[in-house]
Design a protein around this motif. Structure first.
Motif, mmCIF file in Angstrom:
data_model
loop_
_atom_site.group_PDB
_atom_site.id
_atom_site.type_symbol
_atom_site.label_atom_id
_atom_site.label_comp_id
_atom_site.label_asym_id
_atom_site.label_seq_id
_atom_site.Cartn_x
_atom_site.Cartn_y
_atom_site.Cartn_z
ATOM 1 N N TYR A 260 17.075 43.934 37.747
ATOM 2 C CA TYR A 260 16.421 42.960 36.860
ATOM 3 C C TYR A 260 17.467 41.911 36.513
ATOM 4 N N MET B 210 5.202 54.596 28.360
ATOM 5 C CA MET B 210 6.296 54.471 29.328
ATOM 6 C C MET B 210 6.030 53.486 30.468
ATOM 7 N N TRP C 76 16.238 48.833 29.516
ATOM 8 C CA TRP C 76 17.460 48.081 29.190
ATOM 9 C C TRP C 76 18.733 48.877 29.435
ATOM 10 N N ASN C 77 18.648 50.182 29.433
ATOM 11 C CA ASN C 77 19.856 50.983 29.675
ATOM 12 C C ASN C 77 19.958 51.438 31.133
ATOM 13 N N ALA D 249 5.356 47.317 26.411
ATOM 14 C CA ALA D 249 4.835 48.333 25.496
ATOM 15 C C ALA D 249 5.331 48.098 24.070
ATOM 16 N N MET E 78 12.112 46.903 35.738
ATOM 17 C CA MET E 78 11.186 46.071 34.982
ATOM 18 C C MET E 78 9.786 46.651 35.053
ATOM 19 N N SER E 79 9.140 46.732 33.911
ATOM 20 C CA SER E 79 7.759 47.208 33.896
ATOM 21 C C SER E 79 6.875 46.275 34.704
ATOM 22 N N GLY F 146 4.897 50.747 30.258
ATOM 23 C CA GLY F 146 5.155 49.402 29.727
ATOM 24 C C GLY F 146 6.583 49.199 29.260
ATOM 25 N N ILE F 147 7.460 50.088 29.670
ATOM 26 C CA ILE F 147 8.855 49.967 29.244
ATOM 27 C C ILE F 147 9.699 49.318 30.343
ATOM 28 N N THR F 148 10.433 48.297 29.960
ATOM 29 C CA THR F 148 11.475 47.738 30.818
ATOM 30 C C THR F 148 12.773 48.377 30.348
ATOM 31 N N THR G 92 10.145 41.691 28.159
ATOM 32 C CA THR G 92 11.345 42.516 28.058
ATOM 33 C C THR G 92 11.026 43.971 27.727
ATOM 34 N N SER G 93 9.817 44.268 27.458
ATOM 35 C CA SER G 93 9.254 45.614 27.344
ATOM 36 C C SER G 93 7.833 45.490 26.808
#
Lengths: 482, 482
Positions: free
Chosen positions: A436, A65, A71-72, B110, A30-31, A67-69, B107-108
């Motif tokens: 997460y 990047m 998902w994969n 960014a 998680m970001s 700010g990226i959560t 959930t992201s």
């Protein structure tokens, strides 16, 4: 940008994506950024001059990047699996590169016909009979809206061509379980039925709709002079993946002339496994069904599969035929623009085609069975653990749990403090960056959902999230001591 | 597929896309396949075993490509420009590779914040004031549906939370020009207003809505006890890119409390040019506006820009807040899931960000001015040519023409034969593979639309389609001789 620069940057970004995926596991899931932090890194005005792709790629790493959560990520157990397989990324790249519009058959016949092929493959994979006609939608939210619109128009004999819902006729009523996804309420409201005509039917201790309560509600509405119109069966609710009794609902729908829509957004993918299909027994008696290959299956967002038994009705509800959309072949072909809300259509079928050619049905089944086994393993651990409750059955890949400390006041006595305790556990796990999960309040009880099924999630990742949950619970218990 | 194979195939497909674009011009614009021909090339059952990516790539070339109509071809003059720039393809590749969901800020982050930045850049580019809040939608069809739903809910004081349109209150009425896009009728019907409450207001000889006719219709409806609710202004109609008088419509909307929605799907892009902005004078008095950067601008489908003046109202109409979607930051952030129909959200902003960094605002303006000049050139040729009529003004990049042979019976005497003649001309051009145009029937007259603005379209391509039209007309004339 000319094709030379595209080649150069394209190769770089293919490596970038692969590198990203390779190091996914080492990143916090998680970001951790604060609101506004990402925005502040960008200019407030657009670039007057171009030629700044190098700067854009640098910003991607430096400013986007964080700010990226992810998902994969193999430790992503939140919401639902959102697998974007490599093959699907490649299919999407080709679709972007072609940049064609599949709104009508003529505007790119292959976009329509490959979709016909692929969506029918998918029908066979989940065990639906050939009586179903499929189409690719973007999301289950819009597909369910389509379904309720089709129900509305069937019940009103195409009232939209006349006075619509403003006809003054007896109001139409929609039924769903109190566990139905928020998109069902949203669709009911947007379609104009009004919240006053939405009945959220009580669910049982397994969180599945009580068919007898549905029957009671229908009869009450009939007695009150209302017109029962549609029932939505959830196969795999968002909260706990509960399964409404489709066959019982179908029987009531038939008796009372209701449209039966099945929302299997997450769990439809499980129907690739013959051993799961009893769970939606009765599906052949439904009018429409939607599920999301962009969730657990592996097709990158967005890709919803929508199947209907009466495509002529769908087309009649959705079609407009202005002269600029007429083509010489309209009588012989499918014009998928008339199968959903949107007019424009991306060539989404390529993602599914590439994916299936890459993994095959057997490969898909193997992975799904792995995930089901992982969920059963976690459920068994929870059941064995002191101080932990499993708060729902586990028919698919989601395990709902909560921690009830041994020194806690008698169970049920201080539900709000227990809720805070479990929210703190979930937050501690999420803020650790190691996994997460999603908190969920259900029927007054706070639980934590562990949704298993990212493509990279192996047993050890599930073991780890279980260890993290236990550790967070222990830390909280220590923190609570005077 | 592991990351090694992804790298290998990814590089191949980057080359494949670039090669495709490089040889685009040598290919027939419109696919010549017959219905069913593509479908027949695929197995009817899905592959049981995977590992067949090589086969899939071979099928792409052999079985898919013959069925592609090339929307990015420099001789594509049909429908609307659908530019998918290289930079946008790269942005989409990154979005696919990340595979994140931007439904909520958390959930992201960014995905939300880069979208806030990019959509605000776009606002500045088209000259909208800071009073507008933007969000990325998929298509103008769904954005316009959102707009009419917001209008409905404002007029009914959130009736959807009560009895919806089934309240029995006086019916709400929607107004649009008789040239409005089919999606406006579709949205009106789907939103439940009923076709009986849609007024398609007469357009003038320039195909723009007659404001006095709108006023008359509103007054008639008021007199009949109905409730005028919304008016849709088309800025750049699909048929002829006609422009409704936004300021006059805004004045009427204000007087009668109507929602004013502006559908500038194609032409909104032109507002990047300050010299075009007088065409939508009054825009600041609208409630909502949509345009499609996935058309003329260069952002690959799908990418619609939707702007509203009152985001709180939009959110109130679109939001549902189940516990599983609540996050700790909800009070401080934008959760874009509440800004449209769908819940799930792709990271579309990257496409726009890459595109703008690549071309800059000046680069975009230069290309748009080239296209406007090409359209003016073609319009001038048509005006000079004997036997050809230009059937509409050319405010943007679309030129509508028709051929009226000198030996034809007196103009207007045999409209249906003249229609067939022009349809044959369009078909001959399209079947030549050298260009692709769209026939259009408008107010009883058959015309041919030449929609200019593919990224690769230079003056010589416009010269060529003009030559093709003239040749087809001549051939038809010869064929008609006894």
């Amino acid at each position: 940008m000319d094709s030379g620069e595209f080649r150069r940057l394209g190769h770089r970004l293919v490596e970038w994506v692969a590198d990203y995926r390779d190091r996914l596991e080492s990143m916090p899931v998680m970001s951790a950024v604060r609101p506004g932090e990402i925005k502040a890194r960008f200019d407030s005005a657009p670039p007057e001059e171009g030629g700044r792709m190098e700067e854009a790629l640098a910003a991607l790493d430096r400013d986007v990047m964080p700010g990226i959560t992810h998902w994969n990520h193999p430790a992503f157990f939140a919401y639902f699996p959102s697998n974007t397989s490599y093959a699907s990324i490649l299919g999407d790249l080709v679709a972007s590169g072609l940049g064609v519009q599949g709104m009508s058959w003529e505007t790119s016949p292959a976009a329509t016909e490959v979709e016909e092929v692929a969506i029918d493959w998918l029908r066979q994979i989940v065990g639906l009979s050939p009586a179903w006609s499929g189409v690719v939608h973007d999301t289950a939210s819009t597909a369910s809206l389509c379904a309720l619109l089709c129900a509305r128009e069937r019940a009103s004999e195409f009232g939209q061509r006349g006075k619509g819902l403003q006809s003054g006729a007896a109001p139409l009523v929609v039924y769903a379980s109190d566990q139905a996804h928020s998109s069902i309420e949203k669709a009911t409201l947007l379609a104009g039925f009004g919240k006053a005509h939405l009945r959220l039917i009580e669910s049982d201790e397994r969180h599945a709709m009580k068919a007898d309560q549905l029957e009671r509600a229908i009869k009450q509405d009939l007695a009150a002079g209302l017109r029962p119109c549609a029932v939505v069966a959830s196969v795999g609710t968002t909260g706990t993946t509960a399964v409404d009794p489709v066959a019982a609902l179908a029987a009531l729908a038939e008796t009372h002339g209701l449209w039966l829509h099945v929302d299997a957004a997450l769990a439809g993918t499980a129907m690739a496994l013959p051993e799961c299909r009893w769970l939606w027994e009765g599906i052949e008696r439904a009018d429409s069904v939607v599920f999301n290959p962009h969730k657990w299956m592996g097709i990158g967002f967005d890709f919803s599969a929508y199947y209907v038994r009466d495509p002529t009705h769908l087309i009649r509800v959705m079609s407009t035929n202005p002269s600029y959309l007429l083509t010489p072949h309209d009588a012989e072909v499918k014009n998928f623009r008339d199968w959903h809300l949107q007019l424009g259509r991306r060539f989404r079928a390529l993602k599914l085609y590439f994916f299936l050619m890459d993994v095959g049905v057997e490969g898909l089944r193997t992975r799904l069975r792995r995930d089901l086994a992982n969920a059963q393993w976690l459920a068994a651990q929870v059941d064995l653990a002191a101080e932990w409750e499993r708060t729902a059955p586990v028919p698919f890949q989601t395990v709902c749990v909560r921690h009830v400390p041994a020194d806690w006041p008698t169970f049920g006595r201080d539900e709000s403090a227990l809720a805070k305790h479990n929210l703190r556990i979930a937050r501690a796990v999420n803020e650790s960056g190691e996994a997460y999960v999603t908190p969920l309040a259900l029927k007054g009880r706070q639980m934590i959902r562990v949704s298993i099924g990212a493509e990279g999630t192996k047993r050890r990742h599930v073991e780890r999230v279980w260890a993290l949950l236990q550790k967070a619970a222990q830390d909280e218990a220590v923190a609570r001591r005077p």
